[in-house]
Design a protein around this motif. Sequence first.
Motif, PDB file in Angstrom:
ATOM      1  N   ILE A   1      10.775  12.420 -35.120  1.00  0.00           N
ATOM      2  CA  ILE A   1       9.483  12.256 -35.792  1.00  0.00           C
ATOM      3  C   ILE A   1       8.747  11.031 -35.257  1.00  0.00           C
ATOM      4  O   ILE A   1       7.559  11.100 -34.917  1.00  0.00           O
ATOM      5  CB  ILE A   1       9.683  12.114 -37.324  1.00  0.00           C
ATOM      6  N   GLU A   2       9.458   9.936 -35.166  1.00  0.00           N
ATOM      7  CA  GLU A   2       8.800   8.711 -34.707  1.00  0.00           C
ATOM      8  C   GLU A   2       8.344   8.838 -33.259  1.00  0.00           C
ATOM      9  O   GLU A   2       7.273   8.358 -32.880  1.00  0.00           O
ATOM     10  CB  GLU A   2       9.723   7.502 -34.871  1.00  0.00           C
ATOM     11  N   ALA A   3       9.175   9.491 -32.455  1.00  0.00           N
ATOM     12  CA  ALA A   3       8.789   9.721 -31.061  1.00  0.00           C
ATOM     13  C   ALA A   3       7.549  10.596 -31.001  1.00  0.00           C
ATOM     14  O   ALA A   3       6.627  10.350 -30.212  1.00  0.00           O
ATOM     15  CB  ALA A   3       9.940  10.375 -30.302  1.00  0.00           C
ATOM     16  N   ALA A   4       7.499  11.600 -31.857  1.00  0.00           N
ATOM     17  CA  ALA A   4       6.356  12.519 -31.870  1.00  0.00           C
ATOM     18  C   ALA A   4       5.081  11.769 -32.250  1.00  0.00           C
ATOM     19  O   ALA A   4       4.018  11.994 -31.667  1.00  0.00           O
ATOM     20  CB  ALA A   4       6.607  13.669 -32.830  1.00  0.00           C
ATOM     21  N   VAL A   5       5.168  10.861 -33.210  1.00  0.00           N
ATOM     22  CA  VAL A   5       3.995  10.068 -33.594  1.00  0.00           C
ATOM     23  C   VAL A   5       3.452   9.333 -32.379  1.00  0.00           C
ATOM     24  O   VAL A   5       2.250   9.373 -32.090  1.00  0.00           O
ATOM     25  CB  VAL A   5       4.343   9.053 -34.709  1.00  0.00           C
ATOM     26  N   ARG A   6       4.349   8.711 -31.657  1.00  0.00           N
ATOM     27  CA  ARG A   6       3.895   7.941 -30.494  1.00  0.00           C
ATOM     28  C   ARG A   6       3.311   8.848 -29.406  1.00  0.00           C
ATOM     29  O   ARG A   6       2.274   8.544 -28.809  1.00  0.00           O
ATOM     30  CB  ARG A   6       5.059   7.119 -29.923  1.00  0.00           C
ATOM     31  N   VAL A   7       3.965   9.964 -29.175  1.00  0.00           N
ATOM     32  CA  VAL A   7       3.503  10.861 -28.113  1.00  0.00           C
ATOM     33  C   VAL A   7       2.177  11.520 -28.494  1.00  0.00           C
ATOM     34  O   VAL A   7       1.244  11.583 -27.686  1.00  0.00           O
ATOM     35  CB  VAL A   7       4.572  11.926 -27.795  1.00  0.00           C
ATOM     36  N   PHE A   8       2.070  11.975 -29.723  1.00  0.00           N
ATOM     37  CA  PHE A   8       0.812  12.593 -30.163  1.00  0.00           C
ATOM     38  C   PHE A   8      -0.312  11.570 -30.154  1.00  0.00           C
ATOM     39  O   PHE A   8      -1.456  11.884 -29.827  1.00  0.00           O
ATOM     40  CB  PHE A   8       0.956  13.182 -31.578  1.00  0.00           C
ATOM     41  N   ALA A   9       0.001  10.342 -30.533  1.00  0.00           N
ATOM     42  CA  ALA A   9      -1.017   9.288 -30.522  1.00  0.00           C
ATOM     43  C   ALA A   9      -1.530   9.066 -29.104  1.00  0.00           C
ATOM     44  O   ALA A   9      -2.706   8.796 -28.898  1.00  0.00           O
ATOM     45  CB  ALA A   9      -0.441   7.985 -31.084  1.00  0.00           C
ATOM     46  N   ARG A  10      -0.631   9.198 -28.146  1.00  0.00           N
ATOM     47  CA  ARG A  10      -0.979   8.925 -26.758  1.00  0.00           C
ATOM     48  C   ARG A  10      -1.789  10.072 -26.158  1.00  0.00           C
ATOM     49  O   ARG A  10      -2.813   9.855 -25.520  1.00  0.00           O
ATOM     50  CB  ARG A  10       0.305   8.729 -25.963  1.00  0.00           C
ATOM     51  N   ASN A  11      -1.321  11.308 -26.355  1.00  0.00           N
ATOM     52  CA  ASN A  11      -1.906  12.440 -25.622  1.00  0.00           C
ATOM     53  C   ASN A  11      -2.589  13.486 -26.492  1.00  0.00           C
ATOM     54  O   ASN A  11      -3.196  14.406 -25.964  1.00  0.00           O
ATOM     55  CB  ASN A  11      -0.813  13.173 -24.838  1.00  0.00           C
TER      56      ASN A  11
ATOM     57  N   ARG B   1      -0.979  -1.406 -40.031  1.00  0.00           N
ATOM     58  CA  ARG B   1       0.406  -1.754 -39.712  1.00  0.00           C
ATOM     59  C   ARG B   1       1.054  -0.804 -38.719  1.00  0.00           C
ATOM     60  O   ARG B   1       2.094  -1.100 -38.154  1.00  0.00           O
ATOM     61  CB  ARG B   1       1.260  -1.741 -40.985  1.00  0.00           C
ATOM     62  N   ASP B   2       0.500   0.381 -38.593  1.00  0.00           N
ATOM     63  CA  ASP B   2       1.132   1.361 -37.696  1.00  0.00           C
ATOM     64  C   ASP B   2       0.069   2.072 -36.851  1.00  0.00           C
ATOM     65  O   ASP B   2      -0.394   3.153 -37.174  1.00  0.00           O
ATOM     66  CB  ASP B   2       1.920   2.389 -38.526  1.00  0.00           C
ATOM     67  N   PRO B   3      -0.309   1.428 -35.756  1.00  0.00           N
ATOM     68  CA  PRO B   3      -1.411   1.953 -34.934  1.00  0.00           C
ATOM     69  C   PRO B   3      -1.184   3.380 -34.440  1.00  0.00           C
ATOM     70  O   PRO B   3      -2.120   4.177 -34.425  1.00  0.00           O
ATOM     71  CB  PRO B   3      -1.450   0.976 -33.749  1.00  0.00           C
ATOM     72  N   ALA B   4       0.041   3.687 -34.047  1.00  0.00           N
ATOM     73  CA  ALA B   4       0.293   5.045 -33.544  1.00  0.00           C
ATOM     74  C   ALA B   4       0.086   6.062 -34.662  1.00  0.00           C
ATOM     75  O   ALA B   4      -0.537   7.109 -34.474  1.00  0.00           O
ATOM     76  CB  ALA B   4       1.714   5.162 -32.980  1.00  0.00           C
ATOM     77  N   LEU B   5       0.589   5.734 -35.837  1.00  0.00           N
ATOM     78  CA  LEU B   5       0.393   6.635 -36.975  1.00  0.00           C
ATOM     79  C   LEU B   5      -1.090   6.770 -37.300  1.00  0.00           C
ATOM     80  O   LEU B   5      -1.584   7.862 -37.579  1.00  0.00           O
ATOM     81  CB  LEU B   5       1.150   6.111 -38.204  1.00  0.00           C
ATOM     82  N   ALA B   6      -1.808   5.644 -37.228  1.00  0.00           N
ATOM     83  CA  ALA B   6      -3.249   5.672 -37.497  1.00  0.00           C
ATOM     84  C   ALA B   6      -3.952   6.627 -36.545  1.00  0.00           C
ATOM     85  O   ALA B   6      -4.775   7.455 -36.945  1.00  0.00           O
ATOM     86  CB  ALA B   6      -3.831   4.261 -37.358  1.00  0.00           C
TER      87      ALA B   6
ATOM     88  N   HIS C   1      -4.979   1.231 -48.273  1.00  0.00           N
ATOM     89  CA  HIS C   1      -5.325   2.293 -47.328  1.00  0.00           C
ATOM     90  C   HIS C   1      -5.512   1.696 -45.934  1.00  0.00           C
ATOM     91  O   HIS C   1      -4.920   2.166 -44.960  1.00  0.00           O
ATOM     92  CB  HIS C   1      -6.620   2.981 -47.797  1.00  0.00           C
ATOM     93  N   PHE C   2      -6.284   0.658 -45.870  1.00  0.00           N
ATOM     94  CA  PHE C   2      -6.552   0.031 -44.575  1.00  0.00           C
ATOM     95  C   PHE C   2      -5.309  -0.667 -44.040  1.00  0.00           C
ATOM     96  O   PHE C   2      -5.006  -0.608 -42.849  1.00  0.00           O
ATOM     97  CB  PHE C   2      -7.708  -0.971 -44.710  1.00  0.00           C
ATOM     98  N   ASP C   3      -4.598  -1.304 -44.926  1.00  0.00           N
ATOM     99  CA  ASP C   3      -3.418  -2.052 -44.505  1.00  0.00           C
ATOM    100  C   ASP C   3      -2.363  -1.127 -43.905  1.00  0.00           C
ATOM    101  O   ASP C   3      -1.739  -1.439 -42.892  1.00  0.00           O
ATOM    102  CB  ASP C   3      -2.836  -2.799 -45.706  1.00  0.00           C
TER     103      ASP C   3
END
Lengths: 195, 195, 195, 195
Positions: free
Chosen positions: D11-21, D95-100, D89-91
Motif C-alpha cells: 500500500i505504501e509503495a503504491a501511494v508513492r508510485v501513484f503520486a509519482r506517475n 505531513r504526507d506529500p505522497a498521500l496528498a 485537514h491541512f495538517d
Amino acid sequence: MRESDKHQQIIEAAVRVFARNGYYNSRVSDIAREAGVASGTIYLYFKTKDDILVTLFREKMAAWVAHVRERIAVEPDPVAKVRRLVALHFDTLERDPALAEVVQVELRQGHKFFRGASAHEVSAYFELIGSVLEAGQAAGVFRGDVPVNVATKVLFGAMDQMATSWVLGKRKYRLTDAADAVATVFLRGVTVDGA
Amino acid sequence: MRESDKHQQIIEAAVRVFARNGYYNSRVSDIAREAGVASGTIYLYFKTKDDILVTLFREKMAAWVAHVRERIAVEPDPVAKVRRLVALHFDTLERDPALAEVVQVELRQGHKFFRGASAHEVSAYFELIGSVLEAGQAAGVFRGDVPVNVATKVLFGAMDQMATSWVLGKRKYRLTDAADAVATVFLRGVTVDGA
Amino acid sequence: MRESDKHQQIIEAAVRVFARNGYYNSRVSDIAREAGVASGTIYLYFKTKDDILVTLFREKMAAWVAHVRERIAVEPDPVAKVRRLVALHFDTLERDPALAEVVQVELRQGHKFFRGASAHEVSAYFELIGSVLEAGQAAGVFRGDVPVNVATKVLFGAMDQMATSWVLGKRKYRLTDAADAVATVFLRGVTVDGA
Amino acid sequence: MRESDKHQQIIEAAVRVFARNGYYNSRVSDIAREAGVASGTIYLYFKTKDDILVTLFREKMAAWVAHVRERIAVEPDPVAKVRRLVALHFDTLERDPALAEVVQVELRQGHKFFRGASAHEVSAYFELIGSVLEAGQAAGVFRGDVPVNVATKVLFGAMDQMATSWVLGKRKYRLTDAADAVATVFLRGVTVDGA
DNA sequence: TATGAATGAGCCTTCATTCAT
DNA sequence: GATGAATGAAGGCTCATTCAT
C-alpha cells in the motif's frame, strides 16, 4: 475476399503450428508469424486463441463431411459406400499431414473440443456413417442384430485408431494401403452370411 | 512405505483433478489440495507437473495390462480370450469413472503422452491384444489374410471409441452392455468362415 | 469550415464518450464511431488521444470564461457579480450534463490535465473570480483581511464541490436551486460587517 | 503479522508510485519494485491493480476520518471544532506529500472511485463535518437558514480546493498557514450575527 | 519430511497510431 | 480529405517451481 483470405491464411497457419507444437504449447504470436501477419491482426478475425481452434475444427470437419457425403452418394450399394468411406477417410488424412496431426492428436484434448462447440460437426460425421449402415440394414445386406450406433462407433473407432497409429508412427507407410483390410474386417463383421 | 503412501495419494488426487478440469487447466496446487498436502510436497515425489501425468499413465496402464493379461490367460481359446478382453476393457473403465475420463479424454492430448514416455505402456497393451490374435491365426481360428497389427488396431479402436463416446455422453448407460456386440462384430470380421 | 465542422464534431463526440466511460476507458474508435467518422480521421484533426482531451478542455474552458466574463460585466457591483457568477457556474453545468460529467469527474484525473497544458485556461477563471473580489476590496465592500487568492479558492472550491456532488449524485435535483445559499454563505464570509 | 507487513508495504509503495506517475501510468511491476517484492507477490495480497487503489483509498480515508473524529471530539464548541477540523485537514495532507498527491489528484479520476467502492468512506467524512454543523445549528451558533448539506459541501470544497491548489503548485508554501483564513471566512458565513 | 509464501518468466489481449488505398 | 485494416508495443495476471523455515 480480403477478409476471407486472411481468415483462411490464419486457419492454415494455425493447423501447421498446432501440428508442430500442440495447441497449449503454441503462442498466438507463433500463428501470426506463420501466417505472415501481426499478432494483433489475429484478433480482427478471431475472438480468442480458443476460437481459432474451434473454428479450425468446425470448418475442417464441415468440409470433410461434405466431401465424404458427396463421394459416398454416387456409390451404388452400402458395401461399396463403406469401402469408399474408409478409403476417403484415410485419403483425406494422407493428403494433409499437418491436418492429420491436428485432428488425430491435438483435437482430442481437453473438455472443450469434443464436448461443447465442436460436438455438432463430429456428430454429423457419425450420422453420415450411421445412415449408410441403416440403409444397409434396410436393404437386408447388414445384419439387424447389431445396433447401428454400436456398428458406427466400431467402424469410426477402427479407422480412427488406424489413423492415430499412423500419425504417431510418423506416417512411415501409406495409410490407404490398409483401407481394404479395415473395410473387409468390418464388412465381414456386419454383413449377413451369404450376402 | 510413507513415501509410497504420499506418492499414491498424489496420483489418485491427480486422476480426480485432471478428470474434472483437464490437464492444462489443472494447477499443481489443485492436486495438492485434493491430495491434502502442501504444493511443495508434490515436488518431493514428482519432478514436474508433466511427471505426474506420465507417471500416472504408466502406472495405471501397467496395472491395466497386468490385470487383463492375467484374466485372459485362463480363457481356453482365442475367441473366448477376445470376448473376455472386451468385457474387461469396458469393465475396468466403468469401475473408475475419473480414470476413464482421464484415459479417454485427457491423455489423448499433445505430443508428449502417446509419443515419448508413455509409448511403452501403450504398446504393451497392443502387444497383448496382438498375441491373442496371433495365437488365433496359428490355431486356424482367425483368418490369416488380415494382418495382425491391423486387426489389433481395429479391435482397440472399436473398444476405445465405444469408451470415448460413453465418457463424452456422460456415462448415461452401461458400457459393459455393449461388450458382446463389439466382440461379436469383431470376431465375425476376423474368424475363418465356418469356424 | 469543413475542418472546423469535423473538429467540433469530434470534440462533442469526445465529451459524450468521456462522460459515459471516462477518459482511460474510452477508445479512440469509440469517439470516432460517436462522431460518425473513421478512426483515422481523428488523426487529421488531433495529434493524439491526449490532444483531444486537452483541446476539449481548453476550448470549453475558454468559452466558459468568456461567457461568464461577459455576463458578469453588466452587473453593477461586486456582490451582484458574485451572485451572478455562482448562478452562471451552476447554470452552465446544468445545461450540459455530459460536459458536467467530464469537467467534474474526468478532468480531475492525472498529472497531465490540471498541470501542464490546461493550466492556463483554469487560471483564467481563477483570475476572473479574483478580479471581482479585488474590485470588491477596493470598493470597501469586501474585507481586506482575507487574501484574495484564498477567497478565490474558497469560492471556487465551494461551487466546485456543489457541482461534483450533484454530478456524482446523478443530478437528481436542480443545482441552480443551491446557488443563492452558496453565494450567501460566501458573501457573508467576506463582506465587511454592516456593508 | 507477516501478511499485514507485506500488505502495508505494498500500500505504501503504491501511494508513492501513484503520486509519482498517476494510477493509469503506473505498472504493477513498478509498485512491486518500490515495495521490494516480486510482482507476483502483489497478487497474493490484492486481487487486481484496481483493488490496490480501492483498498489504499479505503484504508487511508478510514484512518483519516477516525483521526479527525477523535481530535474534534475534545474541542469545546462548534466553532472550535470547525477551526480544528480545517487545521487537521491541512495538517494531515502536509505531513504526507505522497498521500496528498494521490488523494488530491489521482483519486479524483474516473467513475470507479468516488462512486462505487469508496463512496462509503467519503461520505463518512461528510457526515462528520455535517454533524459538527448540525450541532452548531442546534446550539444556536450557526444560522438555521443555510442547509447543513450545502454548508458541508461549501466547507469541504473550500478546504479541498486549497489543498488541490497547494499540491498542483508543488507545495511551495505551508498549507496550514491558510487554515485560519479559510475557517474564518466559512465561520463568518454561517455564524449567527453577533454570536 | 513437509510447508506455503515468494518468485518471475511467460503470454494473451488491447488499442493508439499509421498508411496504402 | 477520408477510410479502416493492419500493426506491434506494452502490461496485467497466472502458475510451475523453489527454498527458508
